[in-house]
Scaffold this motif. Structure first.
Motif, short mmCIF file in Angstrom:
data_model
loop_
_atom_site.label_atom_id
_atom_site.label_comp_id
_atom_site.label_asym_id
_atom_site.label_seq_id
_atom_site.Cartn_x
_atom_site.Cartn_y
_atom_site.Cartn_z
N GLN A 1 -22.38 25.48 24.31
CA GLN A 1 -21.27 26.36 24.68
C GLN A 1 -21.04 27.27 23.49
O GLN A 1 -20.33 28.26 23.91
CB GLN A 1 -20.08 25.09 24.87
N ASN A 2 -21.40 27.07 22.35
CA ASN A 2 -21.37 27.74 21.68
C ASN A 2 -22.12 29.22 21.28
O ASN A 2 -22.41 29.88 20.25
CB ASN A 2 -21.47 27.12 20.18
N HIS A 3 -22.85 28.95 22.46
CA HIS A 3 -23.90 30.26 22.72
C HIS A 3 -23.48 31.92 22.45
O HIS A 3 -22.46 31.67 23.43
CB HIS A 3 -24.93 29.66 24.31
N SER A 4 -23.55 32.87 22.15
CA SER A 4 -23.33 34.39 22.05
C SER A 4 -24.45 35.01 23.45
O SER A 4 -25.31 35.41 23.50
CB SER A 4 -23.35 34.90 20.93
N TYR A 5 -22.58 35.31 24.65
CA TYR A 5 -24.06 35.64 25.71
C TYR A 5 -23.50 37.28 26.54
O TYR A 5 -22.49 38.06 26.00
CB TYR A 5 -23.41 34.97 26.98
N HIS A 6 -24.89 37.68 25.99
CA HIS A 6 -24.55 39.11 26.46
C HIS A 6 -23.03 39.68 28.35
O HIS A 6 -22.82 40.33 28.26
CB HIS A 6 -25.67 39.47 27.61
N PHE A 7 -23.20 38.69 29.39
CA PHE A 7 -22.50 38.41 30.51
C PHE A 7 -22.19 37.82 30.53
O PHE A 7 -22.69 36.63 31.45
CB PHE A 7 -23.64 39.13 31.04
N GLN A 8 -20.76 37.42 30.58
CA GLN A 8 -19.76 35.69 30.61
C GLN A 8 -19.70 35.51 32.03
O GLN A 8 -19.35 34.36 32.19
CB GLN A 8 -18.81 35.72 29.33
N ASP A 9 -18.99 36.84 32.54
CA ASP A 9 -18.62 36.50 33.46
C ASP A 9 -19.78 36.95 34.97
O ASP A 9 -19.16 37.02 35.98
CB ASP A 9 -17.32 37.71 33.82
N VAL A 10 -20.52 36.73 35.03
CA VAL A 10 -21.83 37.24 36.24
C VAL A 10 -22.34 35.74 36.45
O VAL A 10 -22.33 35.03 35.16
CB VAL A 10 -22.46 38.00 36.00
N LYS A 11 -22.82 34.98 36.99
CA LYS A 11 -23.24 34.23 37.81
C LYS A 11 -24.20 34.20 38.67
O LYS A 11 -24.45 35.30 39.70
CB LYS A 11 -22.21 32.92 38.87
N VAL A 12 -25.21 33.85 37.81
CA VAL A 12 -26.46 34.00 38.60
C VAL A 12 -27.17 32.63 39.34
O VAL A 12 -27.09 31.31 38.92
CB VAL A 12 -27.55 34.42 37.15
N LEU A 13 -28.07 32.59 40.21
CA LEU A 13 -28.72 31.96 41.03
C LEU A 13 -30.46 32.33 41.06
O LEU A 13 -31.29 33.50 40.97
CB LEU A 13 -28.22 32.00 42.45
N LYS B 1 -39.83 30.07 31.30
CA LYS B 1 -39.93 31.43 30.82
C LYS B 1 -39.12 32.27 31.02
O LYS B 1 -38.26 32.40 30.25
CB LYS B 1 -41.61 31.65 31.12
N LEU B 2 -38.60 32.37 32.42
CA LEU B 2 -37.78 33.74 32.83
C LEU B 2 -36.86 32.98 32.46
O LEU B 2 -35.46 33.52 31.91
CB LEU B 2 -37.95 33.54 33.74
N LEU B 3 -36.54 31.31 32.16
CA LEU B 3 -34.47 30.80 32.23
C LEU B 3 -34.18 30.86 30.89
O LEU B 3 -33.33 30.66 30.74
CB LEU B 3 -34.72 29.05 32.30
N ARG B 4 -35.63 30.99 29.97
CA ARG B 4 -35.38 30.97 28.81
C ARG B 4 -34.01 32.85 28.27
O ARG B 4 -33.99 33.25 27.74
CB ARG B 4 -36.25 30.82 27.50
N ILE B 5 -34.93 33.34 28.99
CA ILE B 5 -34.36 34.84 28.59
C ILE B 5 -32.82 35.27 29.74
O ILE B 5 -32.13 35.30 29.27
CB ILE B 5 -35.59 35.56 29.49
N LEU B 6 -32.97 33.98 30.52
CA LEU B 6 -31.63 34.31 31.25
C LEU B 6 -30.90 33.25 30.91
O LEU B 6 -29.24 34.20 30.80
CB LEU B 6 -31.85 33.88 33.06
N ASN B 7 -31.02 32.34 30.00
CA ASN B 7 -29.96 31.26 30.00
C ASN B 7 -29.18 32.59 28.17
O ASN B 7 -28.25 31.61 27.52
CB ASN B 7 -30.69 30.71 29.08
N ARG B 8 -29.85 33.07 27.67
CA ARG B 8 -29.63 34.17 26.56
C ARG B 8 -28.86 35.07 26.69
O ARG B 8 -28.13 35.41 26.25
CB ARG B 8 -31.23 34.30 25.72
N ARG B 9 -28.88 35.17 27.97
CA ARG B 9 -28.04 36.46 28.74
C ARG B 9 -26.87 36.22 29.44
O ARG B 9 -25.56 36.51 29.55
CB ARG B 9 -29.36 37.39 29.14
N PHE B 10 -26.50 34.84 30.36
CA PHE B 10 -25.78 34.69 31.37
C PHE B 10 -25.20 33.41 30.79
O PHE B 10 -26.01 31.97 30.24
CB PHE B 10 -26.24 34.57 32.59
N SER B 11 -24.38 32.42 31.19
CA SER B 11 -23.61 31.71 30.52
C SER B 11 -23.65 30.36 32.02
O SER B 11 -23.49 29.42 31.66
CB SER B 11 -22.08 31.51 29.83
#
Length: 431
Positions: free
Chosen positions: A7-19, A30-40
């Motif tokens: 919950q304390n992660h700093s996201y690039h895009f906090q209001d975008v939901k990703v599937l 591998k790709l999830l690590r990238i996505l989780n750094r950018r999306f909450s």
């Protein structure tokens, strides 16, 4: 399955939901690590069936799908039928034309071949997110506008053969009417209209309803003046009540919206620095004045003025001081001219004036007056600034281009004659 992230992660895009749909474990992690750094808010599925279930549950904004089996393409097809706006990024290891064509058919936004180029993938995400955020801003704006309109106090009344038979509290408050006995005829409504060229105003107040329904749109913008001088702008809609010969009128106040519209409209035609009109608007008004002069045989003239040695001000004192000179000259001119005269900024250091109902002698007097005012004004830290003037009068059959050319030649003659003077165009100058 939903992916839980700190919950304390700093996201690039906090209001975008990703599937994210990917069946291969290594690629997925591998790709999830990238996505989780950018999306909450990231959800992941291992195939098209699970992906469709998660889509229906969470309604994501961005869909990232690896194409390996037909279920993934079927999922995209189904989702695209549900939403044209969801952003879709497809990754695949197969350079298959059929798959590519199907992706185009299903309006996939980005198509990336494996092994994935990370920079290209991140660029695709950035473009998709920008589109998503733009769509959300548009939606928010539309919802705000709708809420603003819906929360207005509508004025409502029902008209029946010239009589108002029903009305609501808002109408009573605006008009000051207490009961239907005070509303013997709909002429009382006609008296509410304020004459303004921008709004509906009946030519015959006794037949305002007939005039209102002469247009097919069944609504008009009106300016009304009610009790104690209260004035407002309303969108007035009229609809006939089925099975009766009655008409329901609903008036929604749009005063604030109209004010905002007028502000934006004014900004679009003004020179932002000098607060005079811009060149495009001036040429539009000039064309209208030419048509009016041709029709009614009324005289008018134009005056072109240019600041002498203005480049010296910018070069030696700076552009800020140059801007101050432009603003001051514009103010001097606008305080000198009539309400009917039009001032516009013609180019960087020149202004142009349209003077309706003014022949050349009158325009020469006005130009000389402005020249003298500017010459006698003490500009801070500069001293004296002068302007040169050209004057031209319109005559029947003359085109806008010809008239502008004449006033420019008059100005050029003033420059040749030593500046700080006024020259009226005549045929000898042209020769």
């Amino acid at each position: 399955m939903a992916i839980t992230v700190p919950q304390n992660h700093s996201y690039h895009f906090q209001d975008v939901k990703v599937l994210y749909v990917e069946d291969e474990v290594f690629s997925r992690e591998k790709l999830l690590r990238i996505l989780n750094r950018r999306f909450s808010d990231v959800h992941v599925a291992i195939d098209g069936e699970e992906g469709l279930q998660l889509y229906q549950q969470y309604l994501p904004d961005l869909l990232i799908v690896d194409i390996k089996v037909m279920s993934s393409l079927d999922m995209i097809k189904t989702i695209r039928k549900h939403s044209e706006k969801v952003q879709i990024i497809v990754t695949t290891a197969h350079d298959d034309n059929d798959v590519f064509i199907q992706c185009i058919e299903y309006a996939v936004n980005h198509f990336i071949l494996k092994p994935i180029d990370l920079d290209r993938f991140l660029l695709a995400i950035q473009k998709s997110v920008q589109q998503i955020q733009q769509e959300k801003e548009v939606l928010k704006h539309n919802q705000l506008t709708k809420a603003l309109i819906e929360t207005q106090d509508h004025l409502l009344f029902i008209e029946d053969h010239g009589h108002i038979v029903e009305f609501n509290e808002a109408f009573a408050s605006f008009t000051g009417i207490d009961n239907t006995k005070d509303l013997q005829t709909s002429n009382l409504v006609a008296e509410l209209f304020v004459e303004d060229p921008n709004y509906f105003y009946p030519k015959n107040k006794g037949k305002w309803i007939e005039e209102f329904f002469q247009t097919e749109k069944k609504y008009e913008k009106v300016m009304w003046k009610g009790k104690k001088g209260k004035q407002g702008i309303y969108l007035m809609k009229g609809s006939r009540i089925p099975g009766k010969k009655q008409i329901l009128f609903v008036c929604t106040e749009i005063s604030l919206l109209e004010e905002e519209y007028k502000k934006n409209d004014i900004l679009s035609i003004m020179d932002p620095l000098t607060r005079s009109l811009n060149r495009n608007k001036f040429e539009e008004l000039l064309s209208s004045e030419i048509s009016r002069s041709e029709r009614y045989n009324h005289p008018f003239s134009i005056i072109l003025m240019d600041i002498d040695y203005f480049t010296n001000v910018n070069d030696y004192l700076g552009h800020t001081k140059g801007d101050e000179v432009l603003i001051t000259i514009s103010t001097i001119v606008q305080q000198r001219i009539r309400e009917s005269d039009v001032l516009a900024r013609w180019s960087g250091d020149s202004f142009i004036l349209l003077t309706p109902e003014t022949n050349s002698p009158g325009a020469m007097v006005l130009a000389e007056s402005i020249r003298s005012l500017i010459h006698s004004f003490a500009f801070p830290k500069i001293g004296t600034v002068t302007c040169s003037f050209g004057v031209a009068e319109f005559s029947a059959g003359k085109s806008k281009i010809e008239l502008i050319s004449e006033v420019e030649q008059g100005l050029s003659k003033s420059k040749i004659n030593g500046r700080n003077c006024v020259t009226f165009y005549n045929s000898s100058i042209g020769e």
